[in-house]
Motif scaffolding. Sequence first.
Motif, PDB file in Angstrom:
ATOM      1  N   LYS A 105       0.829  -1.201   0.000  1.00 45.16           N
ATOM      2  CA  LYS A 105       0.000   0.000   0.000  1.00 45.16           C
ATOM      3  C   LYS A 105       0.870   1.260   0.000  1.00 45.16           C
ATOM      4  O   LYS A 105       0.598   2.221  -0.749  1.00 45.16           O
ATOM      5  N   GLU A 245      -6.872  -3.085  -4.819  1.00 47.64           N
ATOM      6  CA  GLU A 245      -6.717  -2.037  -3.795  1.00 47.64           C
ATOM      7  C   GLU A 245      -7.605  -2.315  -2.583  1.00 47.64           C
ATOM      8  O   GLU A 245      -7.230  -2.010  -1.448  1.00 47.64           O
ATOM      9  N   LEU A 248      -6.114  -4.367   0.349  1.00 49.57           N
ATOM     10  CA  LEU A 248      -4.989  -3.812   1.104  1.00 49.57           C
ATOM     11  C   LEU A 248      -5.496  -2.950   2.250  1.00 49.57           C
ATOM     12  O   LEU A 248      -6.600  -2.408   2.192  1.00 49.57           O
ATOM     13  N   LEU A 251      -4.089   3.501   3.926  1.00 51.83           N
ATOM     14  CA  LEU A 251      -2.749   4.082   4.011  1.00 51.83           C
ATOM     15  C   LEU A 251      -2.406   4.451   5.447  1.00 51.83           C
ATOM     16  O   LEU A 251      -1.255   4.273   5.887  1.00 51.83           O
TER      17      LEU A 251
END
Length: 481
Positions: A105, A245, A248, A251
Motif C-alpha cells: 500500500k 486495492e 490492502l 494508508l
Amino acid sequence: MIDPIFILLVGVVIVVGGIIGLKLHPFLSLLMAAIAVALLTPEASVEQFHLAKGLSASEALNLSHHSIGKRIAVEFGNTCAKIGILIAMAAIIGKAMLDSGAAEKIVRSMLKLTGEKNAPVGFVFSSFFLTIPVFVDTVIFLMMPLAKAMGMRLGKNYLLLVLSIVAGSAMANSYVPPAPGPLFLVAALNVPIGLMMVCGTLLGLCTITIGYFISVYLNKKSPIPLRDSPDARLEDIAAVADKNETGLPSLALALLPVLFPLVMICIRSGYEAFVDQSTPLTDSQFINQMMDLVLFFGEKNIAILMGAIFALLVLSNQKVTPKEKMTTFVQTALMSGGGIILIIAAGGAFGGMLQQTGISGRIAYLTKDYQMALIPLAFFITAVVRTAQGSATVALITASGILAGMAQNADLGFNPVYLCLAIGSGAKLIPWMNDSGFWIISQASNLTEREILRTVTPMQSSMGIAGLLITMLAAWLFPMV
C-alpha cells in the motif's frame, strides 16, 4: 609488543579469507578473527584501552586480566544490547508489513507521487530525512521491506532501491544532529548545533545526490535481483502485489507501524537535544506527565516494540494470518532476526577486540607530525581509524581528540564546522566486515558479502570523498570567519 597494525592485518585475513575463501558462515569467521586478535593483544594494551575510556587504574587492570572468552562475550553482549531488540522487532514489522499488504500500500501510494521512474529518488531522500532523528539501523530495517515490495512491483532496480536507502541514511548519520556522531563533534569542537544542522543538511543533500548517480551506475553495471528469504518469500510478495486495492489496508493503517516509532523517536531526540531536562518543561503537571509518557514511548526499544505490535494488529485486521497461527508467524520472523543479531554481534565483538589493540592510538601517533592542511588531515585520520576497527563513533572520537586542541588554538582561517564535516565524511570510508552496519545492510537486503563489497562499499566511500572535496571548496569560498 606486537604492532596493532599487524594484528589488524591478521584479523582482516581471517575474516575475508574465511568468508570469501573458505565459504565459512560469517558468524564463525568473525568469532575466529576476534579470538585471534584477542590472543595477539597484550594485556597492557587492554589495560590502556580501558584507562582511556575513563576507568580507574584498578578497574582497568582487573578488566585486562579477564579471559579472552569473557572479553569477547562482553563485546558481543554490548552489541546485542544496542541492536538486539531493534532487529528482532524490525524483523516482525518487516514480515508483517509484507504479508499484510501494508508495504504494498505504501509503495503504491509513493508511486502515485513519484512515478515509477523516480521511485528510487523518493527512497534516497526519505531515508536521509528519516535518519536525522532516528538511528540509521532502525531506518534501514524499516525501509527494506518497502524496497522488496517496490522491487517486486517494478520487476527491476532492486539494487538501486537498496543503495538509495543506504546512501540517504548513511550520510544523515554522519552530518546532521541530533544523530549521535554529529552531536559529539559539535561538543568536542565547540561548534553551534544549529550551524552544524544547516551545513550538515546541505552537504548531505549534495553527497546523497552523488550517491544516487553512483547507485544508478552500479545497478546498470551489475544488477542484483530480489531473492527469496525465509521471512519474505518471492511468491508471497508477488501475491500481495497482485491484490486489488480493496484487499490492502488503508494508508493510515499501513503507515502506523513505521510512523509511530519514527514520530516518537523524533520527539524524544528533539527534546533531549534542545530542552533543558533539569527543569520541568511547563508549569502544568498534566502536560509534563503527558510529555513523560511521550518520552517513554520515544525510547528506541519501546518505540520499535510498539511498531511491531501495530504491525501485527494490521496483519490480524487483514485476516491474512489466522490468530491461532500468529505465534508461528512471529516465530518465523524472529528466526530470521535472530540470525541477523548473531552475525552483527559477532562483528561487534571483532571490532571491540580491534579497539582493545590500541589501533586508534597507533594511527594517531603515526599522523601526529603529518604536515598537511587540517581539513584533509581530519578526513584522513577518521577514514583510517574507521577502516581499521569498524566503528564510526570511535573514528569520530579519535579524530576530534587529535584535532580539538589544534582547532581551538590555531588561526584556522575557516569555521571549525568544516572540520566536523570532514570528520563526518571520513567516517564513511571503508565499510567492510568489521563494521556492524555492513552486516545490517547485508542481512536486511539479502545481498551477499561479496555483493556488498562490490556495491555499498565503493558507493559509500565515494560519497565520503565527495564530502571532503565539497567541504574543502566551501571552506575556501565561504570561510565564515
